[in-house]
Design an enzyme around this catalytic site. Structure first.
Site, PDB file in Angstrom:
ATOM      1  N   SER A   1      74.191   3.950-104.681  1.00 59.64           N
ATOM      2  CA  SER A   1      74.633   2.974-105.675  1.00 59.64           C
ATOM      3  C   SER A   1      76.106   3.209-105.972  1.00 59.64           C
ATOM      4  O   SER A   1      76.578   4.354-105.955  1.00 59.64           O
ATOM      5  CB  SER A   1      73.828   3.116-106.968  1.00 59.64           C
ATOM      6  OG  SER A   1      74.387   2.317-108.009  1.00 59.64           O
TER       7      SER A   1
ATOM      8  N   TYR B   1      70.177   7.434-113.713  1.00 60.15           N
ATOM      9  CA  TYR B   1      70.240   6.715-112.444  1.00 60.15           C
ATOM     10  C   TYR B   1      71.508   7.090-111.674  1.00 60.15           C
ATOM     11  O   TYR B   1      71.450   7.414-110.482  1.00 60.15           O
ATOM     12  CB  TYR B   1      70.212   5.209-112.710  1.00 60.15           C
ATOM     13  CG  TYR B   1      70.236   4.348-111.476  1.00 60.15           C
ATOM     14  CD1 TYR B   1      69.081   4.145-110.726  1.00 60.15           C
ATOM     15  CD2 TYR B   1      71.411   3.716-111.065  1.00 60.15           C
ATOM     16  CE1 TYR B   1      69.091   3.346-109.597  1.00 60.15           C
ATOM     17  CE2 TYR B   1      71.429   2.908-109.941  1.00 60.15           C
ATOM     18  CZ  TYR B   1      70.276   2.725-109.204  1.00 60.15           C
ATOM     19  OH  TYR B   1      70.296   1.930-108.077  1.00 60.15           O
TER      20      TYR B   1
END
Length: 261
Positions: free
Chosen positions: A142, A155
């Site tokens: 990500s 995350y």
């Protein structure tokens, strides 16, 4: 799913998180290239739906957080389908909250899937690839791994760890002819993204594109949210021989959203 002849013809690819979103798009893209796809997910329903699209998709129900189950499933895949030529790590979860409100369970579950799951699959498949002297691993990370995001500490940290793990794996396996790379998406039109948007998805999507200075977040210079297929195309490239001299690379596919900070 239409199929075209390519270097992937008949090759076995293992894709985790294949039941939906980016994982499903990667599975479809690999099938289109002629691959036999071992589609892995912990939810059997979406896997069955994906497998119904093509006889080249073989579903395997698996929680990547379970190391022993990963070893057993990788062994089963290779016995049933043949040696795994490409591993694509897509399985991931998102737990959002400010750090001071984040629970131990949220933190642990995020790392169990997003980081430890990548370790489990990378170890199990990597040792087999190394023994054969070939193979490609692509981890979907990500852009949050490289730029701080408010409310996304677990995350972002888990994706940063998975990114560095994949690069270390690539370094260790390089002399064996195995390449390991990362594709780091930005905002992508998936169920995970839409869960953040609430009821007014159109307005929320535009806010993502425009950016939010109050949240220290720039917008997307290309002016659009990525489609899962956009990420899948980058994954297939890095898994292919067209990228044969690329390893330990982190390819951002985010429309310029991080300004590649």
């Amino acid at each position: 799913m239409s199929v075209q002849k390519s270097e992937f013809a008949g090759a076995v690819a293992m894709v985790t998180g294949a039941g939906q979103g980016i994982g499903a798009a990667v599975a479809r893209a690999l099938v289109a290239e002629g691959a036999v796809v071992a589609a892995v997910d912990r939810n059997p329903g979406p896997l069955a739906a994906l497998a119904a699209e093509s006889p080249a998709v073989h579903p395997y129900v698996l929680d990547v957080a379970d190391g022993r189950a990963v070893d057993d499933t990788v062994d089963l895949i290779e016995r049933q389908l043949g040696p795994i030529a490409a591993l694509v790590n897509v399985a991931g979860i998102l737990r959002t909250a400010p750090v001071v409100e984040l629970t131990d369970q949220d933190w642990a579950e995020t790392f169990a899937v997003n980081t430890t799951g990548v370790f489990h699959t990378g170890r199990a498949v990597g040792r087999r690839m190394a023994g054969r002297g070939r193979g490609a691993v692509v981890t979907v990370g990500s852009n949050a791994a490289g730029v701080p995001r408010a409310g996304m500490a677990a995350y972002a940290a888990s994706k940063a760890a998975a990114t560095m793990f994949t690069r270390c794996l690539g370094l260790e396996l390089a002399r064996s002819g195995v390449r390991c790379n990362i594709v780091s998406p930005g905002s992508t039109d998936t169920g995970m993204q839409r869960a953040l948007w609430g009821e007014d998805a159109e307005a929320a999507e535009q806010r993502v594109i425009d950016g939010d200075l109050g949240a220290w977040r720039v917008g997307i210079p290309l002016g659009r949210i990525a489609a899962p297929a956009d990420i899948a195309e980058a994954v297939v490239f890095l898994a292919s021989d067209r990228a044969r001299h690329i390893t330990m690379h982190d390819l951002y596919v985010d429309g310029g959203a991080t300004l590649r900070a």
